[in-house]
Motif scaffolding. Structure first.
Motif, PDB file in Angstrom:
ATOM      1  N   ARG A   3      60.498  -6.821  -6.029  1.00 48.47           N
ATOM      2  CA  ARG A   3      58.679  -6.421  -5.717  1.00 48.47           C
ATOM      3  C   ARG A   3      58.288  -5.500  -6.650  1.00 48.47           C
ATOM      4  O   ARG A   3      57.367  -5.621  -7.140  1.00 48.47           O
ATOM      5  N   GLU A   4      58.684  -3.983  -6.840  1.00 47.90           N
ATOM      6  CA  GLU A   4      58.950  -3.030  -6.962  1.00 47.90           C
ATOM      7  C   GLU A   4      58.146  -3.149  -9.121  1.00 47.90           C
ATOM      8  O   GLU A   4      57.506  -2.753  -9.673  1.00 47.90           O
TER       9      GLU A   4
ATOM     10  N   GLU B   9      55.346  -5.244  -9.910  1.00 44.94           N
ATOM     11  CA  GLU B   9      54.524  -4.613  -9.393  1.00 44.94           C
ATOM     12  C   GLU B   9      54.517  -3.193 -11.052  1.00 44.94           C
ATOM     13  O   GLU B   9      53.287  -2.839 -11.802  1.00 44.94           O
ATOM     14  N   ALA B  10      55.707  -2.930 -11.246  1.00 47.30           N
ATOM     15  CA  ALA B  10      55.620  -2.112 -12.865  1.00 47.30           C
ATOM     16  C   ALA B  10      56.123  -3.119 -13.670  1.00 47.30           C
ATOM     17  O   ALA B  10      55.025  -2.156 -14.503  1.00 47.30           O
TER      18      ALA B  10
ATOM     19  N   ASN C 147      65.106   0.535  -6.834  1.00 41.18           N
ATOM     20  CA  ASN C 147      63.838   0.129  -7.032  1.00 41.18           C
ATOM     21  C   ASN C 147      64.183  -1.685  -7.364  1.00 41.18           C
ATOM     22  O   ASN C 147      65.228  -2.182  -7.234  1.00 41.18           O
ATOM     23  N   THR C 148      63.467  -2.657  -6.510  1.00 39.27           N
ATOM     24  CA  THR C 148      63.557  -3.541  -5.684  1.00 39.27           C
ATOM     25  C   THR C 148      62.935  -4.552  -6.620  1.00 39.27           C
ATOM     26  O   THR C 148      61.981  -4.368  -7.337  1.00 39.27           O
TER      27      THR C 148
END
Length: 214
Positions: free
Chosen positions: A96-97, A100-101, A93-94
């Motif tokens: 950015r992810e 978002e999460a 997971n980056t």
């Protein structure tokens, strides 16, 4: 102290090195939030993210999830300072992810592009805060630093004022912000009026005592 430091190079670890680091990490964990290494070499674990948001966020009710058009079930409000959240993520997971999460978990309808993830670390008796790039991997940083949050912690903030992507805000969001600012201004004005009215009352009472005959 906020600094834009040189990006620390991502050291690619072998599967055996990852296994050793995870074992060492888990042996130091005190809150049961351990990491797990899968057979494919990907590992999972937990990170804690502190919310340090200055501007109000737009929260969407569960009934209006997935709708594209603005909903009457959306509301803007300020998040309590220092709110802490825990996410279960993987090593793939980056940043950015993760952002978002985190927003999805709490039904935040704002565009993720408005936010940035920072790492905060202690070095030489000073606290340094550095914005992470979208492609960095928070769980890798957590693994390398160890479980102690005083050595490394994560913070979610809005982009700096000069970096704000105003086009990412919808018209209803901007209108909500204006209503909140108007309410805060009126509250502050009323507080000042009440304070000076109290002062005036005390002064008038003192004057009546001084000017009282006899």
């Amino acid at each position: 102290k906020d600094v834009q430091k040189e990006r620390e190079p991502h050291v690619y670890l072998s599967k055996e090195e990852v296994k050793e680091k995870i074992q060492s990490y888990n042996s130091s964990v005190t809150d049961k939030l351990k990491m797990t290494l899968n057979s494919d070499g990907i590992y999972t674990g937990f990170i804690k993210v502190q919310m340090e948001l200055c501007r109000p966020i737009t929260v969407q009710s569960s009934q209006s999830q997935g709708r594209c058009a603005p909903s009457n079930n959306e509301a803007a409000f300020y998040l309590p300072d220092g709110c802490m959240n825990t996410l279960h993520i993987s090593s793939t997971n980056t940043v950015r992810e993760v952002i978002e999460a985190l927003l999805k978990k709490f039904f935040v309808a704002d565009n993720p592009a408005k936010f940035a993830l920072y790492k905060r670390c202690h070095k030489e008796d000073q606290v340094y805060t550095c914005k992470l790039s979208d492609r960095e991997h928070p769980l890798y940083l957590r693994l390398v630093a160890g479980p102690r949050t005083e050595m490394l912690s994560f913070v979610l903030r809005e982009h700096e004022t000069g970096e704000v992507m105003w086009e990412a805000f919808s018209i209803p969001e901007l209108q909500n912000f204006l209503r909140i600012l108007d309410k805060e201004e009126n509250d502050q004005l009323q507080t000042l009026k009440n304070r000076y009215a109290a002062y005036r009352g005390k002064l008038e009472e003192a004057l009546r005592g001084v000017l009282k005959p006899g």
